[in-house]
Design an enzyme around this catalytic site. Structure first.
Site, PDB file in Angstrom:
ATOM      1  N   ARG A 196     -44.638  33.836  21.352  1.00  0.00           N
ATOM      2  CA  ARG A 196     -44.155  34.155  20.012  1.00  0.00           C
ATOM      3  C   ARG A 196     -44.869  33.296  18.987  1.00  0.00           C
ATOM      4  NH1 ARG A 196     -37.568  34.304  21.004  1.00  0.00           N
ATOM      5  NH2 ARG A 196     -37.577  35.964  22.576  1.00  0.00           N
TER       6      ARG A 196
ATOM      7  N   ASP B 114     -34.225  43.121  19.523  1.00  0.00           N
ATOM      8  CA  ASP B 114     -34.638  43.932  20.675  1.00  0.00           C
ATOM      9  C   ASP B 114     -33.455  44.380  21.525  1.00  0.00           C
ATOM     10  OD1 ASP B 114     -34.136  41.346  21.642  1.00  0.00           O
ATOM     11  OD2 ASP B 114     -35.575  41.549  23.265  1.00  0.00           O
TER      12      ASP B 114
ATOM     13  N   SER C 261     -25.916  31.782  24.609  1.00  0.00           N
ATOM     14  CA  SER C 261     -26.647  32.220  23.421  1.00  0.00           C
ATOM     15  C   SER C 261     -26.573  33.738  23.244  1.00  0.00           C
ATOM     16  CB  SER C 261     -28.097  31.753  23.480  1.00  0.00           C
ATOM     17  OG  SER C 261     -28.707  32.160  24.691  1.00  0.00           O
TER      18      SER C 261
ATOM     19  N   ASP D 190     -31.134  42.909  23.245  1.00  0.00           N
ATOM     20  CA  ASP D 190     -30.691  42.283  24.495  1.00  0.00           C
ATOM     21  C   ASP D 190     -29.541  41.300  24.273  1.00  0.00           C
ATOM     22  OD1 ASP D 190     -32.152  40.252  23.290  1.00  0.00           O
ATOM     23  OD2 ASP D 190     -33.248  39.685  25.098  1.00  0.00           O
ATOM     24  N   ARG D 191     -29.288  40.901  23.037  1.00  0.00           N
ATOM     25  CA  ARG D 191     -28.153  40.024  22.741  1.00  0.00           C
ATOM     26  C   ARG D 191     -27.040  40.828  22.072  1.00  0.00           C
ATOM     27  NH1 ARG D 191     -30.225  34.030  21.140  1.00  0.00           N
ATOM     28  NH2 ARG D 191     -32.117  34.012  22.395  1.00  0.00           N
TER      29      ARG D 191
ATOM     30  N   THR E  37     -31.556  27.733  32.475  1.00  0.00           N
ATOM     31  CA  THR E  37     -31.719  28.749  31.441  1.00  0.00           C
ATOM     32  C   THR E  37     -32.966  29.579  31.748  1.00  0.00           C
ATOM     33  OG1 THR E  37     -32.957  27.175  30.072  1.00  0.00           O
ATOM     34  CG2 THR E  37     -30.596  27.368  29.661  1.00  0.00           C
TER      35      THR E  37
ATOM     36  N   ASP F 160     -29.183  42.129  18.482  1.00  0.00           N
ATOM     37  CA  ASP F 160     -30.325  41.465  17.859  1.00  0.00           C
ATOM     38  C   ASP F 160     -31.502  42.441  17.767  1.00  0.00           C
ATOM     39  OD1 ASP F 160     -30.998  41.557  20.551  1.00  0.00           O
ATOM     40  OD2 ASP F 160     -31.965  39.588  20.550  1.00  0.00           O
TER      41      ASP F 160
ATOM     42  N   SER G 183     -37.547  39.019  19.756  1.00  0.00           N
ATOM     43  CA  SER G 183     -36.096  38.975  19.965  1.00  0.00           C
ATOM     44  C   SER G 183     -35.325  38.900  18.655  1.00  0.00           C
ATOM     45  CB  SER G 183     -35.742  37.814  20.888  1.00  0.00           C
ATOM     46  OG  SER G 183     -34.388  37.857  21.258  1.00  0.00           O
ATOM     47  N   HIS G 184     -34.589  37.808  18.447  1.00  0.00           N
ATOM     48  CA  HIS G 184     -33.703  37.669  17.293  1.00  0.00           C
ATOM     49  C   HIS G 184     -34.385  37.016  16.102  1.00  0.00           C
ATOM     50  CE1 HIS G 184     -33.620  34.077  19.733  1.00  0.00           C
ATOM     51  NE2 HIS G 184     -33.186  33.386  18.708  1.00  0.00           N
TER      52      HIS G 184
ATOM     53  N   LYS H 229     -31.038  40.724  30.025  1.00  0.00           N
ATOM     54  CA  LYS H 229     -29.729  40.780  29.387  1.00  0.00           C
ATOM     55  C   LYS H 229     -29.659  42.051  28.555  1.00  0.00           C
ATOM     56  CE  LYS H 229     -31.290  37.224  26.066  1.00  0.00           C
ATOM     57  NZ  LYS H 229     -32.260  36.476  26.883  1.00  0.00           N
TER      58      LYS H 229
ATOM     59  N   GLU I 282     -24.995  33.976  29.358  1.00  0.00           N
ATOM     60  CA  GLU I 282     -25.416  32.688  28.822  1.00  0.00           C
ATOM     61  C   GLU I 282     -24.773  32.478  27.462  1.00  0.00           C
ATOM     62  OE1 GLU I 282     -29.628  33.152  28.826  1.00  0.00           O
ATOM     63  OE2 GLU I 282     -29.647  34.463  27.080  1.00  0.00           O
TER      64      GLU I 282
END
Length: 1030
Positions: free
Chosen positions: A25, A302, A389, A304-305, A368, A300, A124-125, A400, A387
């Site tokens: 990233r 993508d 987060s 996954d959260r 993690t 988020d 991601s986020h 996730k 997890e």
């Protein structure tokens, strides 16, 4: 069929292309450098066995963030050149990260082909856009992230790469329409297939969940929900699943159109960034009259959260995974045969452990990184994992899965309400969580981050903790010295993990202190490079007693926090006595760019008092606006008091700020954070903060009970801190607050009796009595009343009875407490009524009692500082006391004059009339009101050109020409009341005359809800000045 050739392009390595557990990233500007992305893609191909690339099918898609479309075309051309047989692309380049995993595992091409891996384009986020983040990672044939062996090989290759392969003459492929485009290359045919982004994922979800049961829930008129995709890729699935498959109302979806920049927002599903959802669910700063939905969720970038919310209720990620596991077998068909096992990351709370123990399930605690879960799942050892987060998932994919978690919660709600949809009351999210706590206990949990700590100091701290592990006797001595109620430590170690599947070993994953009551402390260290390290402290208090599972989290965790800081010697090693805190929000005090906590707290207190006394006279829209203004202040004050024994009282260096004339958007002065604590007390500012929280708790009682309770709990805690650790913040912080907001009226040597009855040698601080008065008003607890009675004389509450402002509360205390006396409920407080009467008499012109000076034009005038703050605050007290007297049918005897409630209103009306233009200059001192008002107010944002008018940066000294300009301000700060004229009723409409031309929040706050429409006397209400800070 178009043909292409393979080109070999020379290149050189880039530093820093080491992929983490979430890939590589960087900022977009880094990725768009010539060869940068190409290098990384090529070294990934080189790290894979050629049999996993040549002749194989690869997936290329992502969350749709900025630069994705260009990156997809580059990867297609490089895949062709490296011998891949075909590329699968989600329509418009969109596939959520869990959907990519599903496509790899589940999708079969028309020719029977299966994917062997995928490039996922996501950060991601993290935010997206031309100046924001981009990312790329590779997932393997099991659908999970590349293992450490592969990512290490990728990194090694980045340091030696000399060339990459690309089919430069391959035309760009239209990825907006499903279909197959064929090409011919040196090694044979090459295809690109664009397919529907949702098909495979939706089919998989329908094999896991009972869609019909969820449909019945979502279409029930009793059930409402709200889903926020934050303009991420989840929007590509929300309409298809919720609306088309489950029959939900399309209006239930927020921000479900994927955008390259996520709509300018931060696509992180938490209480800070999912603002619209939080407001929708009744947890925001506004106070809508609309009843919140029963269920809310967010994803988020993508997808996954996830974040799960109930009506005015937040579900922690640790609780969420535990509750899913506890209810999975009964509520989710996929798990009807039982769970194989459960797992969590080591820092995540042990809520899942307790469920596993109760249900006799295999349990795994892993480092993690989702790859550890993937190994367990591949071996058939784990069904549900999570997890802290905001990541939750199961063995249906190897990532996730935020959407899966939402459907899991809806399944649980459907299961709990299957026989209840026609009943009187649904089982709610909050009901489910509280029932879970009643069965399994509650894990109070928080995380403290200490960012940008000196790397050497951070390593020394961790080494100290490791050394302590050798002697639990010594550890427990420290524990008991820090806080006697904390349980004993029974085990301490540095967490290590041997993977039961592949035998790989992970060491130095964090230091754990495990207590005999199930509580934990975890210390982890990250980022030990030249830019500083981050120490993460995870604090978890386990509570089995059902009667104690409803406590405020901060209160429940406070003893363990004290132990953690003592054990680690955090301040000794790092110089930090508090974690990195979020101090966004709040108000600037005036025309500068500083957040001064003292006047901000007073402003909030006055706004609350206005609503309490005058809210019933407001229109619904005015009341909603006033409630929002109060909540904006209290949300900041809650953040500023989140750390026990600390109040953060200021953001920004006032000396450097006052030396600059800059817009808030251009601000580059030091954002120094100042605080009071046990060693550097500030009873005055802490007392005012407690008063503000207590007053707001009254405002929100009956409107948001949960928030009101939290405000009360925090107010009590902050008051106890202010009372126990005595001192004036002006002395503790000195130059940082003086001469700007130096509390010259609040500190005199004296003995003040504490709420605990034992005397302390300290100071006479009116804010302590002021806070106690508000706490008594909100709680009606005897201890606060006794505190007031005990300290009245010591405090000299009768002194300066005609003073009321951010630094002097005497008149306010007397008027506030007098209400109870006038109601016949507090005869022992009658002296405060006597003082309040004296205050009124001191304002009456032409009497022997008069102590207040008036200008020739009739304006109250007090020398020093901004005069209008006295005018508005004293006028507010006149009105408040008038109401109290009126209800009790009392007048105020002032010698030969008897001051009636009507006379008090007339006095206040005269001051407001003066402000609005009935004065010798015929000028309104409220900006935007009337035909003549101040044009050159001392306010940076008002006086400098807007970003729209002048997009370029205006530096510290470059703004001076606007400050000194005789031209009117280009931006009208409508509703702002300035400092006002001098004692001669003259007004220099000039920015350098800041005492006269600067508006402040505490000038406006007393006016924000004055309504004298009763008895046809006067009607006035000002709008709030918008001086908020994000």
């Amino acid at each position: 069929m178009a043909a292409f050739k393979v080109s070999r392009v020379e290149t050189t390595p880039f530093d820093g292309q080491k992929p983490g557990t979430s890939g590589l990233r960087k900022k977009v500007k880094v990725f768009v450098q010539p060869h940068y992305l190409q290098n990384f893609v090529q070294v990934t191909f080189n790290a894979l066995c050629m049999e996993k690339v040549v002749g194989k099918t690869l997936v290329v898609s992502g969350d749709g963030r900025y630069y994705s479309k260009e990156a997809i075309q580059i990867i297609i051309k490089m895949s062709a050149a490296n011998g891949a047989r075909r590329i699968w692309v989600g329509q418009n380049g969109l596939l959520s990260t869990p959907a990519v995993s599903a496509v790899i595992r589940e999708r079969v091409g028309v020719d029977g082909s299966k994917a062997s891996g995928a490039f996922i384009l996501t950060a991601s986020h993290n935010p997206g856009g031309p100046t924001e983040d981009f990312g790329i990672k590779y997932n393997m044939e099991n659908g999970g992230p590349a293992p450490e062996g592969v990512t290490n090989k990728i990194y090694e290759n980045t340091t030696t790469i000399k060339e990459y392969l690309i089919a430069e003459d391959l035309p760009d492929v239209d990825i907006s329409t499903p279909g197959i485009t064929g090409f011919s290359g040196p090694d044979g045919p090459f295809d690109v297939e664009v397919f529907d982004s949702a098909d495979t994922y939706v089919k998989l979800m329908k094999t896991i969940f009972d869609f019909e049961a969820i449909r019945k829930l979502l279409t029930s008129p009793k059930f409402t929900f709200c889903y926020d995709a934050l303009h991420g890729v989840a929007g590509a699935y929300a309409n298809r699943i919720f609306v088309e498959e489950l029959g939900a109302d399309e209006n239930s979806l927020l921000n479900c159109v994927p955008k390259e920049d996520f709509g300018g927002g931060h696509p992180d599903p938490n209480l800070t960034y999912a603002k619209e959802l939080v407001a929708c669910m009744g947890l925001g700063k506004s106070n809508s009259q609309v009843e919140p939905p029963e269920f809310g969720a967010a994803a988020d970038g993508d997808a996954d959260r996830n974040m799960i919310l109930g009506k005015r209720f937040f579900v922690t990620p640790s609780d969420s995974v535990a509750i899913i596991a506890a209810n999975a077998v009964g509520a989710i068909p996929y798990f009807s045969g039982g769970l194989k096992g459960v797992a969590r990351s080591m820092p995540t709370s042990a809520a899942l452990d307790v469920v596993a123990q109760h249900l006799n399930l295999k349990f795994f605690e892993v480092p993690t990184g989702w790859k550890f879960f993937g190994n367990l799942m591949d071996a058939g050892l784990c069904s549900v994992c999570g997890e802290e987060s905001f990541g939750t998932g199961s063995d249906h994919v190897r990532e996730k899965d935020g959407f899966w978690a939402v459907l899991a919660w809806l399944s649980i709600l459907a299961y709990k309400n299957k026989d209840n949809l026609s009943g009187e009351k649904l089982v709610t999210v909050e009901d489910i969580v509280r029932e879970h706590w009643g069965t399994y206990g509650r894990h109070y949990y928080t995380r403290y981050d200490y960012e940008n700590v000196d790397a050497g100091a951070a390593k020394e701290l961790m080494a100290h903790l490791v050394k302590l592990e050798s002697s639990l006797v010594e550890v427990n001595k420290i524990v008991k010295a820090a806080h006697s109620v904390v349980a004993n430590v029974v085990n301490a170690d540095e967490f290590e993990y041997k993977d039961p599947v592949d035998g790989s070993f992970s060491s130095h994953q964090g230091i754990r202190y495990l207590f005999d009551d199930g509580s934990r402390l975890v210390f982890r260290l990250s980022g030990t490079g030249s830019e500083g390290a981050t120490i993460r402290l995870y604090i978890e208090q386990y509570e089995k007693d059902p009667s104690k599972t409803g406590r405020d989290s901060q209160e429940a965790l406070a003893p363990l926090v004290a132990v953690a800081l003592k054990l680690s010697k955090m301040e000794e090693f790092t110089g930090r006595s508090a974690p990195t805190v979020d101090l966004t929000g709040g108000y600037y005090d005036a025309g500068d760019n500083i957040k001064f906590g003292f006047p901000m707290a007073f402003t909030t207190t006055l706004l609350s008092w206005s609503i309490i006394d005058f809210g019933h006279l407001m229109s619904q829209s005015d009341l909603a606006e006033s409630l929002e203004a109060v909540r904006w202040g209290t949300e900041y004050l809650m953040k500023a008091t989140a750390v026990e024994g600390v109040v953060f009282v200021q953001v920004g260096d006032p000396v450097s700020d006052h030396g600059c004339w800059e817009r808030p958007e251009d601000m580059d002065t030091a954002r120094t954070v100042y605080r009071v604590d046990r060693e550097r007390p500030g009873s005055d500012v802490a007392g005012e903060t407690a008063a503000a929280l207590a007053g707001a708790a009254i405002v929100f009682r009956g409107r948001d009970e949960g928030y009101s309770r939290r405000l009360v709990d925090r107010a009590v805690r902050v008051f106890e801190f202010a009372d126990k650790y005595r001192g004036a913040y002006s002395e503790s912080l000195s130059r940082a607050v003086c001469p700007f907001y130096c509390d010259v009226n609040g500190y005199q040597a004296s003995t003040l009796s504490s709420v605990r009855s034992s005397p302390f040698l300290s100071s006479s601080l009116d804010e302590l009595l002021w806070a106690a008065a508000w706490l008594h008003k909100v709680t009606m607890r005897r201890e606060y009343r006794e505190y007031i009675v005990r300290n009245e004389v010591i405090l000299r509450a009768s002194d300066t009875i005609n003073e009321f402002g951010w630094d002097n509360k005497h008149a306010g205390i007397n008027v506030l407490i007098s209400k109870e006396v006038l109601m016949g409920k507090a005869d022992d407080l009658r002296s405060f009524k006597y003082n309040a009467d004296g205050f009124i008499c001191s304002l009456l012109p032409g009497t022997n009692y008069a102590q207040v000076q008036y200008s020739p034009g009739g304006l109250i005038f007090k020398a020093g500082g901004s005069n209008m703050q006295h005018v508005t605050s004293l006028s507010f007290l006149l009105l408040a006391y008038s109401n109290y007297l009126s209800h009790a049918d009392h007048d105020v005897p002032c010698g030969s004059i008897s001051a009636s409630p009507a006379l008090l209103k007339q006095l206040a009306k005269r001051q407001v009339d003066y402000i609005l233009g009935d004065n010798p200059l015929k000028m309104s001192y409220m900006v935007g009101y009337g035909s003549r008002y101040p044009q050159r107010i001392h306010h940076r944002a008002s006086s400098l050109p807007s970003i729209q008018a002048h997009p370029g940066h205006i530096g510290c000294k470059a703004g001076s020409r606007y400050y000194l300009s005789p031209s009117p301000n280009p931006n009208l700060l409508v509703g702002a009341v300035v400092g006002g004229p001098n004692v001669s009723d003259t007004f220099p409409d000039s920015r350098p005359f800041f005492q006269e031309s600067e508006p402040t929040t505490y000038i406006n706050a007393p006016l924000s809800a004055i309504d004298l429409s009763k008895n046809d006397v006067y009607h006035f209400r000002t709008k709030h000045i918008d001086v908020r800070f994000h």
